[in-house]
Design a protein around this motif. Structure first.
Motif, PDB file in Angstrom:
ATOM      1  N   ILE A 298       0.691  -1.199   0.017  1.00  0.00           N
ATOM      2  CA  ILE A 298      -0.105  -0.058   0.058  1.00  0.00           C
ATOM      3  C   ILE A 298       0.983   1.301   0.026  1.00  0.00           C
ATOM      4  CG2 ILE A 298      -1.786   1.148   1.600  1.00  0.00           C
ATOM      5  CD1 ILE A 298      -2.984  -1.461   0.415  1.00  0.00           C
ATOM      6  N   LEU A 299       1.850   1.403   0.938  1.00  0.00           N
ATOM      7  CA  LEU A 299       2.847   2.475   0.935  1.00  0.00           C
ATOM      8  C   LEU A 299       3.625   2.513  -0.299  1.00  0.00           C
ATOM      9  CD1 LEU A 299       4.929   2.567   4.451  1.00  0.00           C
ATOM     10  CD2 LEU A 299       3.042   3.976   3.591  1.00  0.00           C
ATOM     11  N   ALA A 300       3.878   1.613  -1.148  1.00  0.00           N
ATOM     12  CA  ALA A 300       4.471   1.747  -2.261  1.00  0.00           C
ATOM     13  C   ALA A 300       3.656   2.524  -3.301  1.00  0.00           C
ATOM     14  CB  ALA A 300       5.034   0.346  -2.863  1.00  0.00           C
ATOM     15  N   GLY A 301       2.284   2.279  -3.387  1.00  0.00           N
ATOM     16  CA  GLY A 301       1.422   2.912  -4.090  1.00  0.00           C
ATOM     17  C   GLY A 301       1.098   4.303  -3.733  1.00  0.00           C
ATOM     18  N   ARG A 302       1.321   4.366  -2.676  1.00  0.00           N
ATOM     19  CA  ARG A 302       1.100   5.973  -2.277  1.00  0.00           C
ATOM     20  C   ARG A 302       2.262   6.686  -2.319  1.00  0.00           C
ATOM     21  NH1 ARG A 302      -1.479   5.414   3.834  1.00  0.00           N
ATOM     22  NH2 ARG A 302      -3.351   4.123   3.250  1.00  0.00           N
ATOM     23  N   ALA A 303       3.415   6.238  -2.252  1.00  0.00           N
ATOM     24  CA  ALA A 303       4.467   6.985  -2.689  1.00  0.00           C
ATOM     25  C   ALA A 303       4.789   7.276  -4.008  1.00  0.00           C
ATOM     26  CB  ALA A 303       5.839   6.219  -1.834  1.00  0.00           C
ATOM     27  N   LEU A 304       4.482   6.416  -4.884  1.00  0.00           N
ATOM     28  CA  LEU A 304       4.560   6.438  -6.364  1.00  0.00           C
ATOM     29  C   LEU A 304       3.580   7.707  -6.729  1.00  0.00           C
ATOM     30  CD1 LEU A 304       4.813   2.697  -7.609  1.00  0.00           C
ATOM     31  CD2 LEU A 304       6.566   4.365  -7.759  1.00  0.00           C
ATOM     32  N   ARG A 305       2.327   7.543  -6.337  1.00  0.00           N
ATOM     33  CA  ARG A 305       1.428   8.553  -6.503  1.00  0.00           C
ATOM     34  C   ARG A 305       1.902   9.843  -6.082  1.00  0.00           C
ATOM     35  NH1 ARG A 305      -4.276   6.273  -6.096  1.00  0.00           N
ATOM     36  NH2 ARG A 305      -4.495   5.584  -8.300  1.00  0.00           N
ATOM     37  N   LEU A 306       2.656   9.903  -5.022  1.00  0.00           N
ATOM     38  CA  LEU A 306       3.112  11.268  -4.314  1.00  0.00           C
ATOM     39  C   LEU A 306       4.036  11.734  -5.084  1.00  0.00           C
ATOM     40  CD1 LEU A 306       2.520  13.229  -2.211  1.00  0.00           C
ATOM     41  CD2 LEU A 306       3.951  11.748  -0.464  1.00  0.00           C
ATOM     42  N   ALA A 307       5.063  10.856  -5.546  1.00  0.00           N
ATOM     43  CA  ALA A 307       6.094  11.213  -6.161  1.00  0.00           C
ATOM     44  C   ALA A 307       5.883  11.864  -7.853  1.00  0.00           C
ATOM     45  CB  ALA A 307       7.184  10.070  -6.345  1.00  0.00           C
ATOM     46  N   ALA A 308       4.835  11.148  -8.211  1.00  0.00           N
ATOM     47  CA  ALA A 308       4.279  11.476  -9.601  1.00  0.00           C
ATOM     48  C   ALA A 308       3.642  13.009  -9.415  1.00  0.00           C
ATOM     49  CB  ALA A 308       3.233  10.585  -9.898  1.00  0.00           C
ATOM     50  N   GLU A 309       2.808  13.344  -8.339  1.00  0.00           N
ATOM     51  CA  GLU A 309       2.061  14.684  -8.105  1.00  0.00           C
ATOM     52  C   GLU A 309       3.289  15.624  -8.239  1.00  0.00           C
ATOM     53  OE1 GLU A 309      -0.222  14.853  -4.740  1.00  0.00           O
ATOM     54  OE2 GLU A 309      -1.511  12.823  -5.572  1.00  0.00           O
ATOM     55  N   ARG A 310       4.480  15.450  -7.390  1.00  0.00           N
ATOM     56  CA  ARG A 310       5.631  16.377  -7.095  1.00  0.00           C
ATOM     57  C   ARG A 310       6.338  16.661  -8.472  1.00  0.00           C
ATOM     58  NH1 ARG A 310       7.599  14.020  -1.310  1.00  0.00           N
ATOM     59  NH2 ARG A 310       5.887  15.103  -0.047  1.00  0.00           N
ATOM     60  N   PHE A 311       6.195  15.577  -9.284  1.00  0.00           N
ATOM     61  CA  PHE A 311       7.141  15.410 -10.443  1.00  0.00           C
ATOM     62  C   PHE A 311       6.076  16.542 -11.606  1.00  0.00           C
ATOM     63  CE2 PHE A 311       7.241  14.604 -15.095  1.00  0.00           C
ATOM     64  CZ  PHE A 311       8.754  14.621 -15.199  1.00  0.00           C
ATOM     65  N   LYS A 312       4.894  16.573 -11.356  1.00  0.00           N
ATOM     66  CA  LYS A 312       4.026  17.435 -12.036  1.00  0.00           C
ATOM     67  C   LYS A 312       3.970  18.634 -11.734  1.00  0.00           C
ATOM     68  CE  LYS A 312       0.865  13.749 -13.096  1.00  0.00           C
ATOM     69  NZ  LYS A 312      -0.419  13.155 -12.591  1.00  0.00           N
ATOM     70  N   GLN A 313       4.213  18.847 -10.417  1.00  0.00           N
ATOM     71  CA  GLN A 313       4.028  20.193  -9.859  1.00  0.00           C
ATOM     72  C   GLN A 313       5.563  20.942 -10.291  1.00  0.00           C
ATOM     73  OE1 GLN A 313       3.962  19.586  -5.548  1.00  0.00           O
ATOM     74  NE2 GLN A 313       1.690  19.488  -5.822  1.00  0.00           N
ATOM     75  N   ARG A 314       6.710  19.990 -10.426  1.00  0.00           N
ATOM     76  CA  ARG A 314       7.775  20.603 -10.427  1.00  0.00           C
ATOM     77  C   ARG A 314       7.943  20.992 -12.073  1.00  0.00           C
ATOM     78  NH1 ARG A 314      13.667  18.068  -9.186  1.00  0.00           N
ATOM     79  NH2 ARG A 314      13.389  18.941  -6.972  1.00  0.00           N
TER      80      ARG A 314
END
Lengths: 190, 291
Positions: free
Chosen positions: B272-288
């Motif tokens: 579950i944490l792996a999925g959440r971390a991937l999603r959060l990392a993807a959001e941050r990539f888009k923000q960047r």
């Protein structure tokens, strides 16, 4: 008793005696060592066993028993003091490491006649019952509020996670820290 | 007096430290921040003859910006890393992970090199070095070795360091074009992780083009899971992809059970944490990208 590594030949391997390290003179090896430090503004000079923890030094050698000894492995936070202004566990430091340091313990906060605003806030919000953990909470909070004069509740909870209290259930402590921040900001009693 | 008797020495340079380590070998023990070693001494689980206190070796305390790399001296306090604007800007994954190490009172003393050399299986810094592809610089009197995390971390509390060697620096490559995230589940903030996950991704629109996933607390050393990383690559990070990744994670990891959590629970949480971390990392990539 001073012992110099150079005279301690039985410990040295044949390789160690050769070549390269001849250029570097080794620092001394100690089993007891003289230290100088300031505690709550008072200068002390003392000779300590190098394996004496700082909290034992404060309590047994200086008689400053306000700092409490709990778990002795860095979990409970009862022994928290300020070392050069930073909150640290005094059970995880040796007294010899504090040579030259400036230390503040709970005795440096207020007096029974004139409590520190932080102590007043703890009293007013019933942030203690047995009081064993309180010195640690006070010193953790003191350093924290200096860095974060206007903390959120979440930040307060995060920093207090480093100290254990078995009586209060923490709610009174959180209220006290919030209130203490306000009192310190308004310069009350400071 | 809690610890067994020892002799104490406080070198002021790396050179002096190396000579001491070389002289005393297995009998000598370097003391960094002491947040793990002093408990072991107090409980007499460790009984070195000579304690080599590195806290006066000033030259090992620094954070250097070398453009594509950030080099951090082994005796740099974790708190200094946490408060560094350079680390926050260039190594956001490290900045995020370091806040999970113990408490501020611990991070005020604990060091970067000490945590890595101690190699606790639930520690945060080892998995960060693994996912970022950091280099660990190890010095001895005979010379310098530069190790990858895969080489450095050997097993529970075991590293590739020889008794006469010292970890002196960690070099973190700067990954400007990635989004990163570190998440952890522990019983209480500051406790050892039941599971910690470090994620690093690149995206092309909704599609993930590259992913790295590292785990801590689920085995003797931090691990990456290439199979889970491949499952993310080339696909959107939607429920179906993340569900598949969670299944792979649970199947591939082999965590232990202890008083805090069962192995089954750890596998479930890791997925579950792996999925959440991937999603959060993807959001941050888009923000960047958007910024």
């Amino acid at each position: 008793m001073k012992r110099r590594a150079q005279t301690n030949a039985s410990r040295r391997t044949p390789q160690a005696r050769r070549s390269k390290q001849a250029k570097v003179s080794l620092p001394p090896l100690w089993t007891r060592k003289e230290i100088r430090l300031r505690v709550n503004g008072v200068e002390y000079t003392s000779t300590v066993d190098v394996r004496m923890t700082l909290v034992d030094f404060l309590r047994h050698e200086l008689g400053l028993t306000g700092t409490h000894v709990g778990c002795e492995h860095g979990v409970c936070g009862a022994c928290t003091i300020l070392l050069d202004g930073q909150a640290v566990r005094s059970c995880l430091l040796f007294a010899v490491q504090a040579d030259g340091a400036e230390i503040t313990t709970v005795e440096g906060l207020g007096t029974p006649e004139r409590l520190h605003p932080l102590q007043e806030a703890f009293r007013d919000h019933h942030a203690l019952q047995c009081g064993f953990c309180t010195p640690g909470f006070l010193m953790s909070t003191l350093a924290f509020l200096r860095e974060n004069p206007e903390p959120s509740d979440e930040q307060i909870r995060e920093v207090l996670a480093g100290n254990l209290c078995r009586c209060t259930g923490y709610q009174g402590i959180i209220d006290a820290v919030r209130d203490a921040a306000q009192r310190l900001r308004s310069g009350y009693g400071a | 007096m809690k610890p067994a008797p020892f002799q104490y020495t406080a070198p002021e340079t790396v050179e002096e430290s190396l000579v001491l380590l070389h002289t005393f070998r297995e009998e000598g023990k370097p003391l960094a921040g002491g947040q793990s070693l002093v408990p072991l001494l107090n409980m007499r689980l460790a009984r070195p003859s000579v304690l080599i206190d590195l806290n006066r070796v000033r030259e090992l305390s620094y954070i250097h910006d070398e453009d594509a790399t950030v080099s951090i001296g082994a005796m740099t306090r974790q708190r200094a890393v946490e408060l560094s604007s350079l680390v926050r800007e260039k190594l956001p994954l490290l900045a995020e992970a370091v806040r999970y190490i113990g408490h501020p009172q611990i991070r005020n003393r604990g060091t970067v090199g000490g945590s890595l050399a101690h190699a606790d299986p639930a520690a945060e810094l080892p998995v960060v070095t693994l996912v970022l592809g950091a280099q660990l610089v190890v010095r001895g009197l005979e010379g310098t070795r530069v190790l990858r995390p895969e080489e450095f971390f050997v097993s529970f509390l075991q590293t590739a360091l020889a008794p006469e060697e010292l970890l002196v620096e960690v070099r973190f490559p700067v990954h400007r074009t990635y989004g990163t995230a570190f998440l952890e589940v522990a019983r209480r903030h500051g406790d050892y992780a039941l599971v910690g996950v470090a994620a690093m991704v690149q995206m092309d629109g909704e599609r993930c083009t590259e992913a790295r996933l590292g785990f801590t607390g689920v085995g003797p050393v931090p691990v990456r899971l290439p199979e889970a990383e491949e499952a993310a690559t080339g696909r959107p990070l939607d429920d179906s992809t993340l569900g598949e990744i969670a299944r792979i994670v649970a199947a591939r990891l082999d965590p232990h059970s202890d008083i805090h959590a069962s192995a089954t629970y750890r596998k479930e949480v890791a997925g579950i944490l792996a999925g959440r971390a991937l999603r959060l990392a993807a959001e941050r990539f888009k923000q960047r990208e958007g910024a």
